[in-house]
Design a protein around this motif. Structure first.
Motif, PDB file in Angstrom:
ATOM      1  N   ASP A 202       0.774  -1.181  -0.219  1.00 17.37           N
ATOM      2  CA  ASP A 202       0.135   0.213  -0.099  1.00 17.37           C
ATOM      3  C   ASP A 202       1.225   1.217  -0.232  1.00 17.37           C
ATOM      4  O   ASP A 202       0.084   1.981   0.547  1.00 17.37           O
ATOM      5  CB  ASP A 202      -1.000  -0.014   1.256  1.00 17.37           C
ATOM      6  CG  ASP A 202      -2.507  -1.268   0.877  1.00 17.37           C
ATOM      7  OD1 ASP A 202      -2.499  -1.299   0.108  1.00 17.37           O
ATOM      8  OD2 ASP A 202      -2.511  -1.065   2.039  1.00 17.37           O
ATOM      9  N   GLN A 203       2.111   1.093  -0.177  1.00 15.29           N
ATOM     10  CA  GLN A 203       3.453   2.189  -0.136  1.00 15.29           C
ATOM     11  C   GLN A 203       1.972   3.320  -0.702  1.00 15.29           C
ATOM     12  O   GLN A 203       1.754   2.873  -2.699  1.00 15.29           O
ATOM     13  CB  GLN A 203       4.339   2.203  -0.628  1.00 15.29           C
ATOM     14  CG  GLN A 203       5.768   3.275  -0.816  1.00 15.29           C
ATOM     15  CD  GLN A 203       7.383   1.979  -0.998  1.00 15.29           C
ATOM     16  OE1 GLN A 203       6.481   1.530  -1.339  1.00 15.29           O
ATOM     17  NE2 GLN A 203       8.032   2.858  -0.923  1.00 15.29           N
ATOM     18  N   GLY A 204       2.740   4.820  -1.056  1.00 14.42           N
ATOM     19  CA  GLY A 204       1.915   5.793  -1.571  1.00 14.42           C
ATOM     20  C   GLY A 204       0.781   5.903  -0.947  1.00 14.42           C
ATOM     21  O   GLY A 204       0.112   7.109  -1.651  1.00 14.42           O
ATOM     22  N   LEU A 205      -0.291   5.024  -0.639  1.00 13.16           N
ATOM     23  CA  LEU A 205      -1.052   5.293   0.216  1.00 13.16           C
ATOM     24  C   LEU A 205      -1.788   6.846   0.708  1.00 13.16           C
ATOM     25  O   LEU A 205      -2.968   7.355   0.811  1.00 13.16           O
ATOM     26  CB  LEU A 205      -1.904   4.441   0.804  1.00 13.16           C
ATOM     27  CG  LEU A 205      -3.929   4.306   1.227  1.00 13.16           C
ATOM     28  CD1 LEU A 205      -4.707   4.253  -0.047  1.00 13.16           C
ATOM     29  CD2 LEU A 205      -3.821   3.379   2.414  1.00 13.16           C
ATOM     30  N   ASP A 206      -0.919   7.148   1.399  1.00 10.01           N
ATOM     31  CA  ASP A 206      -1.157   8.691   2.096  1.00 10.01           C
ATOM     32  C   ASP A 206      -1.669   9.886   1.330  1.00 10.01           C
ATOM     33  O   ASP A 206      -2.295  11.033   1.385  1.00 10.01           O
ATOM     34  CB  ASP A 206      -0.021   8.851   3.523  1.00 10.01           C
ATOM     35  CG  ASP A 206       0.300   7.800   4.555  1.00 10.01           C
ATOM     36  OD1 ASP A 206      -0.968   6.880   4.201  1.00 10.01           O
ATOM     37  OD2 ASP A 206       1.133   7.374   5.380  1.00 10.01           O
TER      38      ASP A 206
END
Length: 122
Positions: free
Chosen positions: A85-89
């Motif tokens: 989920d990297q980049g979700l923020d």
């Protein structure tokens, strides 16, 4: 009789490298939870639309099966740690959205110009 698992992957969704959005999802180029959600919501859309847009539900049900198959693939890949989920923020952040909106809308204008002028590679 049609196979229950029949799916559809149109060639007009591929980019210049021959990759479609599913490829990008499976490579982890988008946060997994967004890719999974996209597939889930899209399969539900086609399921609900079946028999309503056209009398023959065949194409919509093929599309629903396609997105269901990708949904399953992405769930497995996430469970096995192959995608994340990297980049979700950033995707869910409203911080600096005005600048990102401006950049995105300019990108859409450039795409439209490239298509209309014939510069876009198909």
């Amino acid at each position: 009789m049609r196979k229950v698992t029949e799916t559809i992957r149109p060639k007009y969704y591929v980019d210049r490298r021959g990759h479609d959005l599913f490829y990008e999802f499976e490579q982890g180029n988008y946060p997994a939870i967004l890719a999974i959600g996209f597939c889930y919501l899209t399969m539900m859309k086609y399921e609900r639309r079946a028999g309503k847009k056209t009398a023959d539900p065949t194409e919509d049900l093929k599309k629903a099966r396609t997105y269901f198959a990708e949904y399953e693939t992405l769930l497995r890949k996430r469970a096995e740690g192959e995608i994340h989920d990297q980049g979700l923020d950033l995707a869910l952040s409203y911080d600096d959205f005005k600048r990102r909106k401006e950049i995105y809308l300019k990108r859409l204008e450039r795409i439209e110009e490239d298509i209309k002028s014939g510069r876009a590679k198909r």
